[in-house]
Design an enzyme around this catalytic site. Structure first.
Site, PDB file in Angstrom:
ATOM      1  CG  ASP A   1      -8.737   3.474  -3.720  1.00 24.37           C
ATOM      2  OD1 ASP A   1      -9.962   3.427  -3.964  1.00 24.37           O
ATOM      3  OD2 ASP A   1      -7.913   2.691  -4.225  1.00 24.37           O
TER       4      ASP A   1
ATOM      5  CD  GLU B   1      -2.967  -0.953   0.056  1.00 25.42           C
ATOM      6  OE1 GLU B   1      -3.049   0.131  -0.557  1.00 25.42           O
ATOM      7  OE2 GLU B   1      -3.657  -1.951  -0.250  1.00 25.42           O
TER       8      GLU B   1
ATOM      9  CE1 TYR C   1      -7.249   2.202  -0.147  1.00 19.29           C
ATOM     10  CE2 TYR C   1      -4.901   2.659   0.069  1.00 19.29           C
ATOM     11  CZ  TYR C   1      -5.930   1.909  -0.461  1.00 19.29           C
ATOM     12  OH  TYR C   1      -5.657   0.849  -1.295  1.00 19.29           O
TER      13      TYR C   1
ATOM     14  CG  LEU D   1       8.447   3.964  -5.926  1.00 18.23           C
ATOM     15  CD1 LEU D   1       7.910   3.330  -7.207  1.00 18.23           C
ATOM     16  CD2 LEU D   1       8.434   2.937  -4.803  1.00 18.23           C
ATOM     17  N   GLY D   2      10.238   7.785  -6.521  1.00 18.68           N
ATOM     18  CA  GLY D   2       9.711   9.121  -6.244  1.00 18.68           C
ATOM     19  C   GLY D   2       8.965   9.221  -4.925  1.00 18.68           C
ATOM     20  CE1 TYR D   3       4.129  12.580  -5.362  1.00 19.66           C
ATOM     21  CE2 TYR D   3       4.680  10.739  -6.802  1.00 19.66           C
ATOM     22  CZ  TYR D   3       4.031  11.944  -6.589  1.00 19.66           C
ATOM     23  OH  TYR D   3       3.301  12.511  -7.593  1.00 19.66           O
TER      24      TYR D   3
END
Length: 350
Positions: free
Chosen positions: A137, A36, A119, A79-81
């Site tokens: 989501d 997730e 979430y 992957l970023g973030y």
């Protein structure tokens, strides 16, 4: 009142849902949580390889918690973030220190973990422990908004509250895990953002959006993302097969990733002025052996666009190193985590 929706969705899930995911049916809360977090702001196609890489290298939450930061960020590279990666480590270590290495088994405990919101807490608690918490989501917002004709913006407090209540009311209390997976799969494969498969949708005789030609209008989002433009000019200093790098420690993009000598400017710089940045960095002209200027590179982030170029500069042997920077062996850059913006340059250069 809306029991027909739950009944029809579960029927679709049993007889028509063929979507395969490596974590479907998984009961290990660590693996569910990991999947997730990886899939936040990430397409399944991209996140799948990262999920397998993490499971292979860190098969348990204890393994992840004990790993050096640099190793985890390197595995996350591209992957970023990256705040997700920082929160991943923080949460894993709190599970070890505060829960004796056992993943929390209740919604209220799970949501206390770093980087976990409603979430993710609902997903882990329902999929791992079959607890009755509805996931909400992007897929769920879209399905509910279209089927039930909800025009409240899902990114505003009133809209979020409305969607959360409806999702909870519709949840199959006897099979919350199965229901949650079903509604997300349905949004991903049938009620898609673009070109939804309305003709085969089991709800098309009752769907508000389909019957009123409002497919493109729902769901409603109110906030517009304001993009900030930033210009990053990197000077790649090389001496005796060594490169000058530093770790970004400021609370900014790419925190804890590595970079070359950075000069941030307000806009485009031509070749002549770009070459002058070497002097601005503190290197004397007589110490420069060669320079090479790259083409423009860009990277689009959620709220920022990074643009700029790279200036590769070979210099004479020197003890010079600005504060916060250090020299590494040229081949060792592969051991350090870099942002995608720099990786694009390195891969092209290689």
């Amino acid at each position: 009142m809306n029991s027909w929706f739950t009944k029809d969705l579960m029927h679709w899930n049993e007889f028509e849902n063929i979507r395969q995911m490596p974590w479907k049916g998984e009961k290990d809360p660590y693996k569910i949580w990991l999947s997730e977090i990886i899939l936040q702001q990430t397409r399944v196609e991209q996140g799948l390889a990262y999920y397998h890489a993490f499971i292979n290298k860190f098969p348990t939450v204890t393994d992840l918690a004990a790993a050096p930061d640099q190793d985890v960020f390197k595995l996350w590279e591209g992957l970023g973030y990256y705040s997700r990666c920082r929160n991943l480590l923080k949460a894993a270590r709190s599970i070890v220190s505060d829960h004796n290495g056992r993943f929390p088994a209740s919604y209220d405990e799970i949501i206390q973990l770093s980087g976990v919101g409603p979430y993710t807490a609902a997903a882990v608690s329902s999929f791992a422990y079959n607890l009755p918490h509805a996931v909400v989501d992007g897929n769920v917002y879209r399905v509910l908004a279209r089927v039930f004709g909800i025009y409240l913006p899902y990114d505003q407090p009133e809209g979020k509250k409305n969607f959360a209540k409806l999702a909870a009311d519709l949840l199959d209390q006897s099979s919350p895990s199965l229901y949650n997976q079903a509604i997300m799969d349905f949004g991903a494969t049938v009620c898609k953002p673009k070109s939804p498969a309305c003709q085969i949708c089991p709800f098309n005789s009752k769907c508000h959006a389909f019957l009123r030609d409002k497919i493109e209008s729902l769901p409603v989002k109110s906030k517009k993302i304001i993009i900030k433009n930033r210009w990053f000019y990197y000077i790649v200093f090389e001496r005796n097969s060594q490169l000058l790098v530093r770790e970004r420690i400021e609370r900014d993009i790419w925190q804890h990733l590595y970079e070359f000598y950075l000069i941030e400017e307000d806009g485009w710089i031509n070749d002549h002025d770009l070459s002058k940045l070497v002097l601005k960095a503190g290197i004397k002209e007589k110490d420069v052996l060669a320079t090479e200027i790259s083409a423009e590179f860009t990277q689009q982030l959620t709220h920022q666009q990074i643009r700029g170029r790279f200036l590769h500069v070979s210099i004479k042997k020197s003890r010079w190193a600005p504060d916060g920077y250090r020299w590494i062996k040229k081949e060792d850059w592969k051991l350090l985590p870099f942002p995608r913006y720099i990786l694009s340059y390195l891969k092209e250069k290689r």
